[in-house]
Design an enzyme around this catalytic site. Structure first.
Site, mmCIF file in Angstrom:
data_model
loop_
_atom_site.group_PDB
_atom_site.id
_atom_site.type_symbol
_atom_site.label_atom_id
_atom_site.label_comp_id
_atom_site.label_asym_id
_atom_site.label_seq_id
_atom_site.Cartn_x
_atom_site.Cartn_y
_atom_site.Cartn_z
ATOM 1 N N LYS A 124 41.240 39.871 39.429
ATOM 2 C CA LYS A 124 40.061 39.082 39.046
ATOM 3 C C LYS A 124 39.752 38.104 40.151
ATOM 4 C CE LYS A 124 37.164 38.407 35.643
ATOM 5 N NZ LYS A 124 36.743 39.350 34.580
ATOM 6 N N ASP A 164 30.964 39.693 36.533
ATOM 7 C CA ASP A 164 31.459 38.986 35.348
ATOM 8 C C ASP A 164 30.412 37.894 35.105
ATOM 9 O OD1 ASP A 164 34.166 38.767 33.641
ATOM 10 O OD2 ASP A 164 33.540 36.720 34.040
HETATM 11 O O1 2IT Z 1 36.244 41.354 32.288
HETATM 12 C C1 2IT Z 1 35.946 42.494 32.688
HETATM 13 O O2 2IT Z 1 36.542 43.501 32.321
HETATM 14 C C2 2IT Z 1 34.845 42.606 33.641
HETATM 15 N N1 2IT Z 1 34.266 41.591 33.999
HETATM 16 C C3 2IT Z 1 34.461 43.938 34.207
HETATM 17 C C4 2IT Z 1 35.339 44.267 35.365
HETATM 18 C C5 2IT Z 1 34.961 45.500 36.128
HETATM 19 O O3 2IT Z 1 35.675 45.761 37.109
HETATM 20 O O4 2IT Z 1 34.010 46.198 35.793
#
Ligand code: 2IT
Length: 447
Positions: A124, A164
Site C-alpha cells: 500500500k 484508493d
Molecule cells: O484497498 C484496495 O484494495 C484498493 N484500494 C485497490 C487496490 C488495487 O490494487 O486495485
C-alpha cells in the site's frame, strides 16, 4: 502462539501506530485457535514474520503550486508481503495518511489479496497530499513528482500500485505517464488505467460490484433476499458509486449516502441513473461535500454534520474510510433493526463496533473480504496486460462474481460457528492466512 506477548511486543515496537495495532489485533485474535492447532506456523515463526512489513519506503515529494509556492509532502510505499505474488495495492492521497495508515492498509491487503485466489502479494502507498481544492495542473505536478521517486521501487513483476481514496483514473493517468517517460516502458505497472491504454473494463465499478455480490451471497446463506431491502451507505466516492449502481440494478432500496459534511436521505431511493451519475460528478470535483446532492434532487434532504448510521435500515455499508462506524453507531443501527453490516471501506468499523454487531448476531462482513473485488479486478487487469489482450465487460464481471462467491465460501468454511452464525472476519483471516503462511514455509526463511 502467545497472543498477549506478541501484542505486547508489537505495541512496544510500533508506538503511536494505533491503526496498525488495531488491524493486527483483529487478525491475531481470530487466527489464534487455528495457529495453535497447526504447530508448523509457530515452528516457522509465521505470525511474528507477518507482523513485520518486508520493506517501507518513505520519501519526500516536493512540487510547485499554482501561485509558484513550493509545497512539501510525504510519500510512502509499504511492501508488506511478496510470498504469493508481486506486491499489490492502492495509493491513497489524503491528509490523514501517515506511516501508521499505510502499514495497516498494507497488512490488510496481504490477507485480502490472498483471498482473491489470484497471485498477488500485499502493499500500500500514498501521500498526505490533500487533493481538495487543487487545480488539475497542481494534481499533475504532484503526481509526476510522486512517481519520479516511487518508480525506483515498482514494476509489473515487483510492485503494482493502483488507486484508493483521492486517486482515481485521472491521477493514475498522470502517474502512468510519468512512469512511462522515466522508464521508457509501456507496461502494466499500475492498474486502474484508462481503457484505451491498458485498463480493464469494470475496474472502476469493481469494488462496489464485488461488495454487493458478497452481500448477495451473505443474504442467500441467510435464506434472505436483497430486493426491496432498505440500505444506507456512507460516502459518495468511487466505491459508494459502484455499490449504488449494483444495488439499483438488483432492486435494493438505497435511501442514504453521506459525505464529511453530513448525509443525504432520499425516501424515493437513490437508484435513478441521473442520481448515481451525479454521485460520480460530485466525487470528481474532489471538494468532499455531499450537500449539493440535495440541491439538485427535490426528494433528497441534507442532514448537516450527522452520521448516516442514524438512518434506520436493513443493510448498512461503509464506503468511506477506516473507523467511520463506531460502537455507538453500531448500537444505534442494532436498535433500529439492522440485519447486515458490510465494510466496504478498509477497516470501516472500530473494534468496539464489530464486537457489538457480533454480540447482537448481526451478519458482519469485514472489508478484506467484501471489498476484495477492486483488487481482484486489478489482478485481472494485470493478466490482460501481461497477455496483451482485453476481455469484454461480461467476461470480467463474470470472473469478479465468481471470485466474490469463492471468497464468501471460504469465509463460511473457516468462520461458521457451532450455532450456525458465520464469523466472517474469522473466516476471512484464516483463509487469507493459510495461503500466505504455507507459501512462506515453502520458500524458506527468506522474509
Ligand atoms: O484497498 C484496495 O484494495 C484498493 N484500494 C485497490 C487496490 C488495487 O490494487 O486495485
Amino acid at each position: 502462539m502467545d497472543l498477549k506477548k506478541i501484542m505486547a511486543d508489537l505495541e512496544a515496537k510500533n508506538p503511536g501506530q494505533p491503526l496498525y495495532l488495531q488491524a493486527a489485533k483483529e487478525v491475531l485474535e481470530t487466527i489464534e485457535e487455528f495457529v495453535n492447532a497447526n504447530p508448523k506456523y509457530d515452528q516457522y515463526a509465521i505470525v511474528e514474520r507477518l507482523l513485520e512489513p518486508e520493506r517501507i519506503v518513505k520519501f519526500k515529494v516536493t512540487w510547485v503550486d499554482d501561485k509558484g509556492k513550493i509545497q512539501v509532502n510525504r510519500g510512502f510505499r509499504v511492501q508488506h508481503n511478496m510470498a504469493i505474488g508481486p506486491y499489490k495495492g492502492g495509493l491513497r492521497f489524503h491528509p490523514t495518511v501517515t506511516e501508521d495508515t499505510m502499514k495497516f492498509l498494507a497488512f490488510e491487503q496481504t490477507f485480502k489479496n490472498s483471498l482473491t485466489t489470484l497471485p498477488m502479494g500485499g502493499g500500500k502507498g500514498g501521500s498526505d497530499f490533500d487533493p481538495k481544492g487543487k487545480s488539475e495542473a497542481e494534481v499533475m505536478r504532484f503526481c509526476q513528482s510522486f512517481m519520479t521517486e516511487l518508480q525506483k521501487y515498482i514494476g509489473p513483476d515487483t510492485d503494482v500500485p493502483a488507486g484508493d481514496i483521492g486517486v482515481g483514473g485521472r491521477e493514475i493517468g498522470f502517474m502512468f505517464g510519468q512512469y512511462k517517460r522515466l522508464r521508457g516502458e509501456h507496461v502494466g505497472t499500475l492498474t486502474g488505467k484508462g481503457l484505451e491504454w491498458g485498463g480493464s473494463l469494470i475496474r472502476p465499478e469493481a469494488t462496489g460490484f464485488g461488495a454487493v455480490y458478497f452481500l448477495e451471497a451473505m443474504l442467500k446463506t441467510a435464506k434472505d433476499k436483497l430486493k426491496g431491502k432498505r440500505v444506507a451507505i456512507s460516502g459518495f466516492g468511487n466505491v459508494a458509486w459502484g455499490t449504488a449502481l449494483k444495488l439499483a440494478e438488483l432492486g435494493a432500496n438505497l435511501v442514504a449516502i453521506s459525505g464529511p459534511d453530513g448525509y443525504i436521505i432520499d425516501e424515493e431511493g437513490i437508484s435513478a441513473p441521473e442520481k448515481i451519475a451525479y454521485m460520480d460528478e460530485l466525487n470528481a470535483t474532489r471538494n468532499n461535500v455531499v450537500e449539493p446532492f440535495a440541491k439538485k434532487f427535490k426528494s433528497a434532504k441534507f442532514v448537516k454534520g450527522k452520521k448516516v448510521w442514524e438512518v434506520p435500515c436493513d443493510i448498512a455499508m461503509t464506503c468511506a474510510i477506516q473507523n467511520e462506524l463506531d460502537e455507538k453507531d453500531a448500537k444505534l443501527l442494532i436498535k433500529n433493526g439492522v440485519k447486515y453490516v458490510v465494510e466496504v471501506s478498509n477497516m470501516g468499523c472500530t473494534a468496539g463496533a464489530v464486537a457489538a454487531l457480533q454480540k447482537a448476531k448481526v451478519s458482519f462482513a469485514p472489508g478484506k473480504a467484501a471489498n476484495a473485488g477492486g483488487v481482484a479486478t486489478s489482478g485481472l487487469e494485470m493478466t490482460q496486460n501481461a497477455a496483451h489482450i482485453s476481455w469484454t465487460a461480461k467476461e470480467v464481471d463474470a470472473k469478479l462474481h465468481e471470485i466474490m462467491n469463492n471468497i464468501h465460501e471460504n469465509c463460511v468454511k473457516y468462520g461458521k460457528e457451532k450455532g450456525g452464525y458465520i464469523n466472517y472476519p474469522k473466516g476471512a483471516n484464516i483463509a487469507g492466512f493459510i495461503k500466505v503462511a504455507d507459501a512462506m514455509i515453502a520458500q524458506g526463511v527468506a522474509y
